[in-house]
Enzyme design. Sequence first.
Site, PDB file in Angstrom:
ATOM      1  N   ASP B  78       5.027  41.625  -6.171  1.00  0.00           N
ATOM      2  CA  ASP B  78       4.477  42.950  -6.462  1.00  0.00           C
ATOM      3  C   ASP B  78       5.514  43.902  -7.016  1.00  0.00           C
ATOM      4  OD1 ASP B  78       2.042  42.807  -3.912  1.00  0.00           O
ATOM      5  OD2 ASP B  78       1.720  43.254  -6.031  1.00  0.00           O
ATOM      6  N   ILE B  81       5.418  43.789 -10.691  1.00  0.00           N
ATOM      7  CA  ILE B  81       4.151  43.963 -11.390  1.00  0.00           C
ATOM      8  C   ILE B  81       3.825  45.450 -11.415  1.00  0.00           C
ATOM      9  CG2 ILE B  81       1.713  43.389 -11.451  1.00  0.00           C
ATOM     10  CD1 ILE B  81       2.243  40.974  -9.844  1.00  0.00           C
ATOM     11  N   GLU B 117      -1.714  45.885  -4.821  1.00  0.00           N
ATOM     12  CA  GLU B 117      -0.843  47.053  -4.876  1.00  0.00           C
ATOM     13  C   GLU B 117      -1.023  47.693  -6.244  1.00  0.00           C
ATOM     14  OE1 GLU B 117       3.295  46.661  -3.381  1.00  0.00           O
ATOM     15  OE2 GLU B 117       3.775  47.615  -5.282  1.00  0.00           O
ATOM     16  N   ASP B 119      -0.269  50.481  -8.850  1.00  0.00           N
ATOM     17  CA  ASP B 119       0.824  51.431  -9.018  1.00  0.00           C
ATOM     18  C   ASP B 119       0.367  52.722  -9.668  1.00  0.00           C
ATOM     19  OD1 ASP B 119       2.443  48.476  -9.761  1.00  0.00           O
ATOM     20  OD2 ASP B 119       2.957  49.708  -8.037  1.00  0.00           O
ATOM     21  N   HIS B 163     -12.179  49.230 -23.761  1.00  0.00           N
ATOM     22  CA  HIS B 163     -12.946  49.383 -24.990  1.00  0.00           C
ATOM     23  C   HIS B 163     -11.993  49.720 -26.116  1.00  0.00           C
ATOM     24  CE1 HIS B 163     -16.883  49.151 -23.191  1.00  0.00           C
ATOM     25  NE2 HIS B 163     -16.497  49.989 -22.242  1.00  0.00           N
ATOM     26  N   CYS B 205     -12.864  44.802 -27.846  1.00  0.00           N
ATOM     27  CA  CYS B 205     -13.473  44.578 -29.146  1.00  0.00           C
ATOM     28  C   CYS B 205     -12.419  44.780 -30.222  1.00  0.00           C
ATOM     29  CB  CYS B 205     -14.600  45.585 -29.383  1.00  0.00           C
ATOM     30  SG  CYS B 205     -15.839  45.574 -28.086  1.00  0.00           S
TER      31      CYS B 205
END
Lengths: 516, 342
Positions: B78, B81, B117, B119, B163, B205
């Site tokens: 973690d 990350i 976790e 952030d 999106h 997309c």
Amino acid sequence: IIVGVPLWWRTTETYRAWLPVSQINELSNLQLQLSAEVEVVFARGTVTPEQQKKVPLTQIQDEEHTVDGDLFINAVCLVVTKIRRLQGNICLKCVFSRGHSFEVQDMDVYVGQRRTALLRIGAQMRVGKTLDQLLAHLEPRIKQVLQVMSFSHTDISAALSDRVRLSPGNKESIADSMRTFKSSPGYEITFSLLNPDPKSHRLHWDIEGAVQTYIQPLLTKLASVANFSIDSQTLYYAMLGVNPRFDSSLSAYTLHSDSLAHVINPVEARLGSNAASSNPVLNFLLYVPDAHHSPLYIHDRKKQEVPSNAFHSPRWGGIMVYNVNGFYGPEAVFPVDVNINMAKVMGVFLAQLRLLLGVQSSTAPSGFLVAPCGSNGLADWELDRLMWSRSVENVATATTTITSLAQLLEQIGNIVINDNIAEQVSSAVTSLQLAVAELETGNLRFALQYSKEAILASERAFFDPSLLHLLYFPDDQKFAIYIPLFLPMCVPILLSLLKIVSDARQKRREKQAKKD
Amino acid sequence: FLGEQCCTMKILTLLSLLATHLSASSVNIEENAGQFFSSGHTNNWAVLVCTSRFWFNYRHVANTLSVYRSVKRLGIPDSHIVLMLADDMACNHRNPKPATVFSHKNMELNVYGDDVEVDYRGYEVTVENFLRVLTGRLPPSTPRSKRLLSDDRSNILIYLTGHGGNGFLKFQDSEEISNVELADAFEQMWQKRRYNELLFIIDTCQGASMYERFYSPNLMALASSQVGEDSLSHQPDLAIGVHLMDRYTFYLLEFLEDIHPSSKANMNDLFKVCPKSQCVSTPGHRTDLFLRDPGSALITDFFGSVRKVEITMETINLTEPIQQVDGSVSDGSSVVPPGVHR
């Protein structure tokens, strides 16, 4: 228009403080000159008295190295030969091999703990040879010693790996450069004791005393290079991520070196770190296997036992497996209290720490005997070596940072450059210039200090939170914003201008017609 | 010369030790150095960003959390990350199973788990914060867990979902990041040597438009659809009422479930994930900026964290007794018989 256009220009201007761009461009052509002072002392009997008088007092050797074409480094060696007292940075003694001195075969150079190396002249160089031949024989050997004790081409190339991608020349040097932590103003060292089986073992380790006695002297000696902060912790029920195999021939459990790579990750999730600082962390783990899996030995690729029972991971830290089953018999009452032998543990951790910090160089060339490092864990010349490579690395990194920052700010015209950023950049440039000058004269301490200041200032300037470029306007968006505003206004202005021009022309024609 | 005779024995023993040590270590370096050259990295980082909020974008959060789970399972901790989510799914009023986020129909897999976790959550997921994380220009008060502390030997995985359109990606319905800004951010990362190699995966997309403008070296990019195509979602769940995952990430996850930390699968296998028959859109990839051959880059080089390891061959012989911090001296190892406690 006369009032509006300048007003619009001023209000949409961004504030950009002045940056010393020309000096930065000068710095980016990095020409480093590194000079190391060497004193050569001839022991009694090596040169005849007549030769003594003819020995040249100074000899400067220039060597130019190009690294990746646009970088030139001159390594200048000042060789001052004196017969008398020892002074200066490095002292080489040329020893004449008498009958019973230095009977050790295959050893020509002995590198001491401080800054002394003893060089043995071979038997063929006895009296009868001329001084020139003697000096010619000595020069390459002195150069070799200097490469081991101060810096060599590979060391400097490795330190400059930020600017130039290291071409895969020497496998060892690449492994070295990948293993060593990058130069940073501070490091955090964490010692962790992993006890997966508290029901069987109650472990006591005097970590405070051990750190004070064994680790702190090394860190104090390295204080000029970086700040260190140390903490320690004990983790219970922390298992290794791999299952060791039972080897019946040894009646012990073994961990093969291939599975060692998977040991670290499950443990790392449980190791904490200091939330406040962004310094790199060195983790040293002491793992005491549980009673059912004791003793646990690490085997290398050739299935042989590793004497230290420890391994390390580049730029991360080290893990040592400490077996305690030898300290109690089968009829012991659990939990057993065990005091850990911190001298043995710290011996391993200290060796790993030296490797990870870049103190330990790759193996010395043949014929060299290196004295074991003293109680500090660090020989003086090893510290010098580290300081050389750190200074060069800092200077190179700071130069790259400043140059790329200047380029970035030039390219993006509408980033605001505040005064404090300009200040940091100017101070970084000044420190860099001072550092390069000190490297030239060979004042290591000052060079390192200035290079550290340069790096701090350049990093602060580059990573300033206000330098965020979020103002990207594609051209079509710019038109889309301005046209609806200005077009309706411009139409009557243009039309009236046209009308004025056609009126003026008509008047002029009428005037001419009147004149005629 | 001063007292050599007494030293010769010592020197001899020292030399013999040194000789054996030298030969042993040179062989080991040869073997160990072999594993250094497959890739030049020593640590792994992952930046996983979900750029949508609101209940009907459930699938984007599930996408990101599934990749997060895989990456953690393969070894990245973690602390390495940076997870940016709006995080409004698990405790949403419309969630029939609170505190869960499912990625599969029939609620087989709860990707929210109990050790997530996050952030950057909620309104902290902005373009500005994302670019600050990438370039490192965070205010000094930012804690360690919110920073990307990578160095020149870090391989970074960046995963974006949400999106998007031709050349931009929408962040939380209020702002956009353009492909030029992203390319500039990566260039700044390269200038400061904040990565060794970077894998960029985007599931939106027209995702391929986001990697069109990259120009920094050592970047590899994958997208779920080409310009002009839409990425489609996988399957709705009738109990929860929304689509649970996007197709590309769903098949990506299926592929990753077969990968374990010592797997030797390489990037060419990753490019084959989700062909047009399954994905309806055409996934794309870009490898021209990547210096190594993609066939030699392992999946675990980016998704996992396989550490390089060296055996410690040397130890230092320490003979001094330990000084107690208060000044007295104690000795080394001993066993205290049970019943007598220190």
